[in-house]
Design a protein around this motif. Structure first.
Motif, PDB file in Angstrom:
ATOM      1  N   THR A  74      -8.041  10.229   7.149  1.00 12.31           N
ATOM      2  CA  THR A  74      -7.059   9.173   6.909  1.00 12.31           C
ATOM      3  C   THR A  74      -6.698   8.453   8.201  1.00 12.31           C
ATOM      4  O   THR A  74      -6.651   7.216   8.245  1.00 12.31           O
ATOM      5  CB  THR A  74      -5.788   9.767   6.280  1.00 12.31           C
ATOM      6  OG1 THR A  74      -6.126  10.409   5.047  1.00 12.31           O
ATOM      7  CG2 THR A  74      -4.763   8.681   6.003  1.00 12.31           C
ATOM      8  N   CYS A 130      -9.451   0.447  10.862  1.00  9.96           N
ATOM      9  CA  CYS A 130      -9.027  -0.818  10.253  1.00  9.96           C
ATOM     10  C   CYS A 130      -8.130  -1.614  11.199  1.00  9.96           C
ATOM     11  O   CYS A 130      -8.247  -2.837  11.308  1.00  9.96           O
ATOM     12  CB  CYS A 130      -8.292  -0.548   8.938  1.00  9.96           C
ATOM     13  SG  CYS A 130      -9.356  -0.043   7.576  1.00  9.96           S
ATOM     14  N   SER A 137      -9.724   6.389   9.484  1.00 10.97           N
ATOM     15  CA  SER A 137      -9.907   5.173   8.683  1.00 10.97           C
ATOM     16  C   SER A 137      -8.852   4.129   9.028  1.00 10.97           C
ATOM     17  O   SER A 137      -9.157   2.940   9.187  1.00 10.97           O
ATOM     18  CB  SER A 137      -9.839   5.520   7.192  1.00 10.97           C
ATOM     19  OG  SER A 137     -10.832   6.453   6.835  1.00 10.97           O
ATOM     20  N   GLY A 138      -7.607   4.581   9.133  1.00 10.35           N
ATOM     21  CA  GLY A 138      -6.532   3.650   9.437  1.00 10.35           C
ATOM     22  C   GLY A 138      -6.671   3.015  10.804  1.00 10.35           C
ATOM     23  O   GLY A 138      -6.517   1.787  10.957  1.00 10.35           O
ATOM     24  N   LEU A 145      -4.656   8.906  -0.550  1.00 15.80           N
ATOM     25  CA  LEU A 145      -5.791   9.047   0.349  1.00 15.80           C
ATOM     26  C   LEU A 145      -5.642  10.280   1.228  1.00 15.80           C
ATOM     27  O   LEU A 145      -6.606  11.031   1.434  1.00 15.80           O
ATOM     28  CB  LEU A 145      -5.928   7.792   1.217  1.00 15.80           C
ATOM     29  CG  LEU A 145      -7.068   7.795   2.238  1.00 15.80           C
ATOM     30  CD1 LEU A 145      -8.415   7.796   1.517  1.00 15.80           C
ATOM     31  CD2 LEU A 145      -6.976   6.594   3.174  1.00 15.80           C
ATOM     32  N   LEU A 146      -4.432  10.499   1.730  1.00 10.55           N
ATOM     33  CA  LEU A 146      -4.173  11.663   2.576  1.00 10.55           C
ATOM     34  C   LEU A 146      -4.428  12.954   1.812  1.00 10.55           C
ATOM     35  O   LEU A 146      -5.030  13.895   2.335  1.00 10.55           O
ATOM     36  CB  LEU A 146      -2.727  11.618   3.082  1.00 10.55           C
ATOM     37  CG  LEU A 146      -2.266  12.770   3.966  1.00 10.55           C
ATOM     38  CD1 LEU A 146      -3.081  12.820   5.252  1.00 10.55           C
ATOM     39  CD2 LEU A 146      -0.787  12.635   4.293  1.00 10.55           C
ATOM     40  N   PHE A 148      -2.213   3.306   6.372  1.00  9.69           N
ATOM     41  CA  PHE A 148      -2.915   4.580   6.264  1.00  9.69           C
ATOM     42  C   PHE A 148      -2.566   5.531   7.417  1.00  9.69           C
ATOM     43  O   PHE A 148      -2.315   6.712   7.210  1.00  9.69           O
ATOM     44  CB  PHE A 148      -4.433   4.361   6.249  1.00  9.69           C
ATOM     45  CG  PHE A 148      -4.942   3.746   4.969  1.00  9.69           C
ATOM     46  CD1 PHE A 148      -4.156   3.673   3.838  1.00  9.69           C
ATOM     47  CD2 PHE A 148      -6.227   3.232   4.912  1.00  9.69           C
ATOM     48  CE1 PHE A 148      -4.621   3.097   2.661  1.00  9.69           C
ATOM     49  CE2 PHE A 148      -6.709   2.664   3.742  1.00  9.69           C
ATOM     50  CZ  PHE A 148      -5.909   2.588   2.611  1.00  9.69           C
ATOM     51  N   LEU A 190       0.817  -1.211   0.000  1.00 15.29           N
ATOM     52  CA  LEU A 190       0.000   0.000   0.000  1.00 15.29           C
ATOM     53  C   LEU A 190       0.853   1.264   0.000  1.00 15.29           C
ATOM     54  O   LEU A 190       0.543   2.238  -0.710  1.00 15.29           O
ATOM     55  CB  LEU A 190      -0.939   0.003   1.205  1.00 15.29           C
ATOM     56  CG  LEU A 190      -2.079  -1.031   1.165  1.00 15.29           C
ATOM     57  CD1 LEU A 190      -2.890  -0.959   2.436  1.00 15.29           C
ATOM     58  CD2 LEU A 190      -2.973  -0.794  -0.042  1.00 15.29           C
ATOM     59  N   ASN A 191       1.932   1.280   0.778  1.00 15.71           N
ATOM     60  CA  ASN A 191       2.752   2.491   0.843  1.00 15.71           C
ATOM     61  C   ASN A 191       3.621   2.677  -0.393  1.00 15.71           C
ATOM     62  O   ASN A 191       3.791   3.799  -0.876  1.00 15.71           O
ATOM     63  CB  ASN A 191       3.617   2.480   2.112  1.00 15.71           C
ATOM     64  CG  ASN A 191       2.860   2.980   3.329  1.00 15.71           C
ATOM     65  OD1 ASN A 191       1.895   3.732   3.201  1.00 15.71           O
ATOM     66  ND2 ASN A 191       3.273   2.559   4.501  1.00 15.71           N
ATOM     67  N   GLY A 225      -1.729   5.214   0.344  1.00 17.23           N
ATOM     68  CA  GLY A 225      -1.891   6.014   1.548  1.00 17.23           C
ATOM     69  C   GLY A 225      -1.677   7.494   1.297  1.00 17.23           C
ATOM     70  O   GLY A 225      -2.423   8.335   1.800  1.00 17.23           O
ATOM     71  N   VAL A 264      -3.609  -2.772   6.425  1.00 16.95           N
ATOM     72  CA  VAL A 264      -4.252  -1.641   5.761  1.00 16.95           C
ATOM     73  C   VAL A 264      -4.322  -0.445   6.704  1.00 16.95           C
ATOM     74  O   VAL A 264      -3.998   0.698   6.331  1.00 16.95           O
ATOM     75  CB  VAL A 264      -5.669  -2.038   5.286  1.00 16.95           C
ATOM     76  CG1 VAL A 264      -6.418  -0.816   4.752  1.00 16.95           C
ATOM     77  CG2 VAL A 264      -5.595  -3.112   4.204  1.00 16.95           C
ATOM     78  N   ALA A 307       0.518   9.337   8.153  1.00 15.43           N
ATOM     79  CA  ALA A 307      -0.259  10.551   8.375  1.00 15.43           C
ATOM     80  C   ALA A 307       0.020  11.140   9.752  1.00 15.43           C
ATOM     81  O   ALA A 307       0.135  12.361   9.912  1.00 15.43           O
ATOM     82  CB  ALA A 307      -1.751  10.249   8.219  1.00 15.43           C
TER      83      ALA A 307
END
Length: 512
Positions: A354, A361, A357-358, A345-346, A393, A336-337, A342, A389, A397
């Motif tokens: 963000t 999860c 959500s992270g 999304l940010l 995220f 993902l990174n 991520g 996930v 952030a």
């Protein structure tokens, strides 16, 4: 010398002194340097989790109790947590490159001593010594990232740094499993030595020196107070299930810890050069990121401590098999990174959403492991992927939010704050969730033993051994659920504070 040449020379000199990027917007070798400092960072982070799969080996070969194991893990984290802010301040004042090199040397020497330890007491002492080197490494790596990248590339660079940060937590069990499958437990420390040597050579050759000559003096008393205070609190949490929550040692340790931490806060408010400027907590953006950072480390560190025991003690996997089965967490984070999901999304939904959500999860993944993974690996696999996930995220952030809320000239201190939160959260997660496990396990079985292997050895029949294993599994599930609730609440709180801070900043801009 022309005016332009003179101006460029002055800019370069200022960049070297303060560590800020020069007129081109960043160091010409910044991406190569990022790789070097990520290697140093990975060494420290691997050491935080590589021990998890060695717990059964240490229990058997060193006759370590559950509390001993918790202290082997927590001693490193507590010492490092107490020294991170001072190390960051020293790096700002005396030079980040110097502190990075010194940290690699100290960490390598400490790893050698730990690898040759012959008792849990020696190992705990060596781990505490390694925490000093780890404090220097943790602060200088992020501080250098902030200084050599301009604002346009800094978020991406911090994202890659955070990927390595997360990867260290997840790959540790796998590396530990490989080492234990072929060597004795001390090899998990000795493998740090060649990595530290390579990192030291690369740092000396590539990383530019940066410092702020007008930086604040290191706050040695503050470091001492914070270390003593956190040690007292965590010791009370660890010893509570065994000695009783109302016993004199537990209450005395908790009282000392709380009083010393209160003295630390008062000291920081009074002195002109505080290790941690308490006025930072008036910044809601900083406070929100702090809350999230502590809770994500709490959930991740504590859950991995419990997860590897579950895989080996309950499901019966060997060290290598257990390490391999935690790999989906690491693979999810990396995928993902590195793909930039991520970061996109940010940019699209903002920091509060963000992080919320992270963290949601991450909490859902912990709950899935507790509810679906007690009897088989299938449910655990789903939980690991969802956890990955969430971490991918939330962690970048939060690191970016913390660093952007602190003045650039205090990059080392900012990195120290971020590292302190991660280490304190990790150590507290191991202590609290381990204490919940011990309390639940002790309530379900009548066998008096310091660890699951000892309880199984004392069992008189196969039926009793099965009941003990089921009780341990129940305790693990309860601990994971406690971690899930803490992470979810922390994520929602962090998001709310960050959202409020953004609205306040927008109102100030509009009124101007």
């Amino acid at each position: 010398m022309t005016a332009t040449t003179a101006e460029n020379a002055e800019n370069a000199e200022n960049a070297e002194e303060t560590g800020r990027p020069g007129p081109a917007g960043g160091h010409p070798q910044r991406w190569l340097i990022l790789g070097v400092i990520c290697l140093a960072q990975l060494t420290v982070l691997l050491d935080n989790t590589v021990l998890n799969v060695a717990i059964p080996s240490l229990t058997e070969e060193l006759h370590a109790s559950t509390s001993d194991i918790q202290w082997v893990i927590s001693a490193y984290s507590l010492v490092q947590s107490g020294l991170l802010l001072t190390a960051g301040s020293a790096a700002d004042r005396y030079g980040r490159k110097k502190m990075l090199a010194a940290g690699l040397v100290l960490f390598g020497v400490g790893s050698l001593v730990a690898g040759l330890a012959g008792s849990t007491g020696q190992l705990i002492a060596a781990r505490a010594g390694m925490g000093i080197g780890g404090a220097l490494l943790m602060t200088t790596t992020l501080a250098v990232v902030v200084q050599i990248f301009d604002e346009a590339e800094r978020v991406k660079a911090i994202g890659l740094w955070a990927t390595v940060n997360s990867l260290g937590f997840a790959v540790g069990p796998l590396l530990g499993g490989v080492m234990l499958d072929h060597f004795w437990w001390g090899a998990i420390f000795l493998i740090n030595i060649p990595v530290a040597v390579i990192g030291l050579v690369a740092v000396l050759a590539l990383v530019p020196e940066s410092k702020n000559p007008r930086g604040d003096r290191p706050d040695l008393l503050g470091a001492l107070l914070s270390t003593i205070g956190m040690t007292g609190v965590v010791y009370a949490i660890i010893s509570g299930p065994d000695k009783g929550w109302t016993s004199a040692p537990t209450l005395a340790s908790a009282a000392v810890g709380i009083l010393v931490m209160a003295a630390f806060v008062l000291w920081e408010l009074r002195i002109p050069y505080p290790m941690l400027d308490m006025h930072f907590f008036r910044n809601q953006k900083f406070t929100g990121a702090v809350a999230g950072a502590v809770l994500v480390a709490f959930g991740m560190g504590g859950s991995l401590f419990l997860l590897t025991q579950h895989l080996q003690f309950v499901l019966g996997y060997g060290p290598l098999e257990a390490g391999l089965r935690t790999a989906p967490l690491a693979l999810t984070i990396v995928a993902l990174n590195l793909s930039g999901v991520g970061a996109r999304l940010l940019a699209k939904v903002g920091t509060p959403v963000t992080i919320a959500s992270g963290m949601s999860c991450l909490a859902a993944g912990l709950a899935a492991i507790a509810l679906l993974g007690s009897d088989s690996y299938g449910g655990m696999l789903a939980g690991l992927v969802v956890m990955g996930v969430g971490i991918a995220f939330a962690m970048p952030a939060m690191a970016n939010a913390i660093m952007s809320a602190i003045p650039p000239e205090k990059a080392g201190v900012g990195a120290g704050v971020n590292g302190t939160l991660a280490e304190f959260g990790n150590g507290l997660g191991v202590a609290v969730l381990g204490a919940v496990l011990n309390a639940r396990f002790a309530a379900l079985v009548s066998v008096s033993a310091a660890s699951l292997p000892a309880a199984l050895a004392a069992a008189g029949s196969a039926q009793e051994r099965a009941r003990i294993a089921d009780s341990f599994s129940s305790g693990l599930g309860t601990s994971q659920l406690v971690g899930a609730v803490a992470v979810l609440v922390g994520g929602l709180l962090a998001a709310a504070l960050l959202r409020r801070a953004e609205r306040a900043d927008s109102a100030v801009v509009a009124s101007a």
